[in-house]
Design an enzyme around this catalytic site. Sequence first.
Site, PDB file in Angstrom:
ATOM      1  CG  LEU A   1      -2.059   0.927   1.337  1.00  0.00           C
ATOM      2  CD1 LEU A   1      -3.110   0.689   0.232  1.00  0.00           C
ATOM      3  CD2 LEU A   1      -2.612   1.206   2.552  1.00  0.00           C
ATOM      4  N   GLY A   2       1.567   1.233  -0.987  1.00  0.00           N
ATOM      5  CA  GLY A   2       2.396   2.560  -1.168  1.00  0.00           C
ATOM      6  C   GLY A   2       1.983   3.515  -2.079  1.00  0.00           C
TER       7      GLY A   2
ATOM      8  CB  ILE B   1       1.163   2.371  -7.519  1.00  0.00           C
ATOM      9  CG1 ILE B   1       2.351   3.332  -7.990  1.00  0.00           C
ATOM     10  CG2 ILE B   1       0.239   1.689  -8.378  1.00  0.00           C
ATOM     11  CD1 ILE B   1       3.211   2.436  -9.221  1.00  0.00           C
TER      12      ILE B   1
ATOM     13  NE  ARG C   1       9.061  -3.442   3.901  1.00  0.00           N
ATOM     14  CZ  ARG C   1      10.254  -2.862   3.244  1.00  0.00           C
ATOM     15  NH1 ARG C   1      11.362  -3.077   3.360  1.00  0.00           N
ATOM     16  NH2 ARG C   1       9.732  -1.602   2.812  1.00  0.00           N
TER      17      ARG C   1
ATOM     18  NE  ARG D   1      10.202  -4.089 -11.928  1.00  0.00           N
ATOM     19  CZ  ARG D   1       9.640  -3.002 -12.291  1.00  0.00           C
ATOM     20  NH1 ARG D   1       8.382  -3.044 -12.581  1.00  0.00           N
ATOM     21  NH2 ARG D   1      10.285  -1.817 -12.374  1.00  0.00           N
TER      22      ARG D   1
ATOM     23  CG  ASP E   1       1.220  -4.568 -16.956  1.00  0.00           C
ATOM     24  OD1 ASP E   1       1.079  -4.406 -18.017  1.00  0.00           O
ATOM     25  OD2 ASP E   1       1.974  -3.562 -16.507  1.00  0.00           O
TER      26      ASP E   1
ATOM     27  CD  GLU F   1       8.378  -7.759 -17.525  1.00  0.00           C
ATOM     28  OE1 GLU F   1       7.170  -8.229 -16.844  1.00  0.00           O
ATOM     29  OE2 GLU F   1       8.606  -6.504 -17.761  1.00  0.00           O
TER      30      GLU F   1
ATOM     31  CG  HIS G   1       6.250  -3.814 -17.835  1.00  0.00           C
ATOM     32  ND1 HIS G   1       7.241  -4.613 -17.222  1.00  0.00           N
ATOM     33  CD2 HIS G   1       5.757  -2.622 -17.034  1.00  0.00           C
ATOM     34  CE1 HIS G   1       7.568  -3.695 -16.151  1.00  0.00           C
ATOM     35  NE2 HIS G   1       6.816  -2.669 -16.374  1.00  0.00           N
TER      36      HIS G   1
HETATM   37  P1  NAP Z   1       6.236   2.358  -3.105  1.00  0.00           P
HETATM   38  O1  NAP Z   1       5.457   3.578  -2.648  1.00  0.00           O
HETATM   39  O2  NAP Z   1       7.757   2.436  -2.157  1.00  0.00           O
HETATM   40  O3  NAP Z   1       5.344   1.419  -2.270  1.00  0.00           O
HETATM   41  C1  NAP Z   1       5.857  -0.202  -2.249  1.00  0.00           C
HETATM   42  C2  NAP Z   1       4.974  -0.669  -0.956  1.00  0.00           C
HETATM   43  O4  NAP Z   1       5.170  -1.985  -1.020  1.00  0.00           O
HETATM   44  C3  NAP Z   1       5.176  -0.046   0.439  1.00  0.00           C
HETATM   45  O5  NAP Z   1       3.699   0.175   0.713  1.00  0.00           O
HETATM   46  C4  NAP Z   1       5.808  -1.086   1.061  1.00  0.00           C
HETATM   47  O6  NAP Z   1       5.193  -1.008   2.285  1.00  0.00           O
HETATM   48  C5  NAP Z   1       5.711  -2.207   0.446  1.00  0.00           C
HETATM   49  N1  NAP Z   1       6.803  -3.336   0.422  1.00  0.00           N
HETATM   50  C6  NAP Z   1       8.023  -3.049   0.250  1.00  0.00           C
HETATM   51  N2  NAP Z   1       8.629  -4.350   0.671  1.00  0.00           N
HETATM   52  C7  NAP Z   1       7.920  -4.962   1.226  1.00  0.00           C
HETATM   53  C8  NAP Z   1       7.984  -6.305   1.536  1.00  0.00           C
HETATM   54  N3  NAP Z   1       9.255  -6.918   1.608  1.00  0.00           N
HETATM   55  N4  NAP Z   1       6.762  -7.179   1.873  1.00  0.00           N
HETATM   56  C9  NAP Z   1       5.561  -6.721   1.919  1.00  0.00           C
HETATM   57  N5  NAP Z   1       5.363  -5.055   1.372  1.00  0.00           N
HETATM   58  C10 NAP Z   1       6.448  -4.418   1.025  1.00  0.00           C
HETATM   59  O7  NAP Z   1       6.228   2.031  -4.397  1.00  0.00           O
HETATM   60  P2  NAP Z   1       5.460   2.518  -6.015  1.00  0.00           P
HETATM   61  O8  NAP Z   1       5.805   3.811  -6.441  1.00  0.00           O
HETATM   62  O9  NAP Z   1       4.013   2.212  -5.284  1.00  0.00           O
HETATM   63  O10 NAP Z   1       5.845   1.459  -6.908  1.00  0.00           O
HETATM   64  C11 NAP Z   1       5.604   0.007  -6.548  1.00  0.00           C
HETATM   65  C12 NAP Z   1       6.166  -0.990  -7.663  1.00  0.00           C
HETATM   66  O11 NAP Z   1       5.337  -0.944  -8.571  1.00  0.00           O
HETATM   67  C13 NAP Z   1       7.692  -0.496  -8.037  1.00  0.00           C
HETATM   68  O12 NAP Z   1       8.758  -0.821  -7.308  1.00  0.00           O
HETATM   69  C14 NAP Z   1       7.508  -1.124  -9.372  1.00  0.00           C
HETATM   70  O13 NAP Z   1       8.296  -2.281  -9.616  1.00  0.00           O
HETATM   71  C15 NAP Z   1       6.284  -1.199  -9.734  1.00  0.00           C
HETATM   72  N6  NAP Z   1       5.750  -0.681 -10.940  1.00  0.00           N
HETATM   73  C16 NAP Z   1       5.462  -1.467 -11.925  1.00  0.00           C
HETATM   74  C17 NAP Z   1       4.843  -0.602 -13.299  1.00  0.00           C
HETATM   75  C18 NAP Z   1       4.329  -1.400 -14.424  1.00  0.00           C
HETATM   76  O14 NAP Z   1       4.220  -0.801 -15.296  1.00  0.00           O
HETATM   77  N7  NAP Z   1       3.427  -2.556 -14.121  1.00  0.00           N
HETATM   78  C19 NAP Z   1       4.801   0.629 -13.393  1.00  0.00           C
HETATM   79  C20 NAP Z   1       5.477   1.425 -12.011  1.00  0.00           C
HETATM   80  C21 NAP Z   1       5.732   0.708 -11.101  1.00  0.00           C
HETATM   81  P3  NAP Z   1       6.224  -1.295   3.562  1.00  0.00           P
HETATM   82  O15 NAP Z   1       7.375  -0.356   3.606  1.00  0.00           O
HETATM   83  O16 NAP Z   1       5.376  -0.848   5.041  1.00  0.00           O
HETATM   84  O17 NAP Z   1       6.287  -2.875   3.553  1.00  0.00           O
HETATM   85  C1  8YV Z   2       8.105   1.245 -16.941  1.00  0.00           C
HETATM   86  C2  8YV Z   2       7.957   0.284 -14.402  1.00  0.00           C
HETATM   87  O1  8YV Z   2       7.452   0.528 -17.867  1.00  0.00           O
HETATM   88  O2  8YV Z   2       8.084   2.288 -13.465  1.00  0.00           O
HETATM   89  C3  8YV Z   2       8.298   1.110 -13.367  1.00  0.00           C
HETATM   90  O3  8YV Z   2       8.718   0.537 -12.368  1.00  0.00           O
HETATM   91  O4  8YV Z   2       8.005  -0.877 -14.585  1.00  0.00           O
HETATM   92  C4  8YV Z   2       7.317   0.886 -15.865  1.00  0.00           C
HETATM   93  O5  8YV Z   2       6.957   2.166 -15.614  1.00  0.00           O
HETATM   94  C5  8YV Z   2       9.654   0.615 -17.028  1.00  0.00           C
HETATM   95  O6  8YV Z   2      10.402   1.137 -16.134  1.00  0.00           O
HETATM   96  C6  8YV Z   2      10.263   0.926 -18.344  1.00  0.00           C
HETATM   97  O7  8YV Z   2      11.231   0.051 -18.671  1.00  0.00           O
END
Ligand code: NAP
Ligand code: 8YV
Length: 322
Positions: A161-162, A164, A184, A241, A265, A270, A288
């Site tokens: 719950l960060g 996003i 955590r 991921r 996604d 991938e 993705h």
């Molecule tokens: P964020 O604000 O840092 O939030 C991450 C959340 O994960 C926090 O609430 C954290 O809470 C929790 N977390 C971290 N480590 C953990 C663990 N070991 N066990 C359980 N919970 C854990 O990150 P965000 O900006 O929302 O982004 C999250 C992730 O989304 C990115 O790191 C990226 O990999 C992915 N993403 C994917 C796409 C896509 O295109 N599909 C795009 C953007 C991002 P606690 O600290 O309380 O554990």
């Molecule tokens: C991108 C992502 O597609 O922000 C991330 O963590 O997974 C995506 O926004 C990626 O970083 C581009 O390769």
Amino acid sequence: MADAAKPEVLQIGPMMGRVEDALQSAYQVHRYWEADDKDALLASVGPDVRAVATSGDRGCSRAIIEKLPKLEVIANYGVGYDSVDIAACKERGVRVTNTPDVLNDAVAELAVGLMIALCRRIPQADQFVRLGRWGNAGGDWAAGFPLTGELTGKTAGILGLGRIGKEIARRLQVFKMQVVYHGRSEQPDTPFPYYASLVEMARAVDWLVVIAPGTPQTKHIVNREVLEALGPEGAVVNVARGSLIDETAMLDCLKTGKLGGAALDVFEAEPSVPDGFWGLENVVLSPHQGSATHKTRAGMGDLVVRNLAAHFAGDPLLTPVA
Ligand code: NAP
Ligand code: 8YV
């Protein structure tokens, strides 16, 4: 300014036009992905490179970092920086930036879109119409497209719950869903019930929404036990991921009915997607695309450019992670 006076930047992979234009105008850019002989490129320009511009899918390995003795900063186009070797950066004092927040809405939107697509069987309904099957069911409307489930009234458990995760939660509330979360630590300032145990949360919810970072600690955090706790009526959506879910166990659970569905996604290896997924009716697959909108990618690109500019101007980085 003569090119020779511009700082040298190693660009690991292609980026959108506006980012490439901005980099080209401010720096002497070396295009790593285009080099036939990458070792030769690193041997010739590596000693002068002061910055790397990269993206989540390509990252920056220790092997590359070690060939850049003057490296000062890595700007990552993506909020997730799991593909950048942070340990190697810390050892060398190399700063790293990412692109948080500007992509929250786009990723949350896709997460909810995938959930609706899976639940209401939108891909199958689209095919049903395209294949001319609508109206060809012998005049019996009930023999047409099957009834589906719906999100309304269901419970979603958010793993992570960060930034996003909170945007996904807000959207699911509008869909009249209950929201709970696991991380955590508990976040006392959120209105959502907290589960210290992921398995217990999986047992209690209809949907598991995976949106935590890819780290050694989260690798396969969604294992067979979690998937089976989610159960035959449950579904998982992963916009984080691929590494967070044990993909082999998930595929087996989907095939044997121990898990109801999956909307994905991201994948472990991938862009390679296990072909076992292709024939399954209870999955929705996406390449993705979480942040892949014009607006969001422009915002991410601007952060890459502005972080590098801040670094070379001697100003604080906008969005440092290390
Ligand atoms: P964020 O604000 O840092 O939030 C991450 C959340 O994960 C926090 O609430 C954290 O809470 C929790 N977390 C971290 N480590 C953990 C663990 N070991 N066990 C359980 N919970 C854990 O990150 P965000 O900006 O929302 O982004 C999250 C992730 O989304 C990115 O790191 C990226 O990999 C992915 N993403 C994917 C796409 C896509 O295109 N599909 C795009 C953007 C991002 P606690 O600290 O309380 O554990
Ligand atoms: C991108 C992502 O597609 O922000 C991330 O963590 O997974 C995506 O926004 C990626 O970083 C581009 O390769």
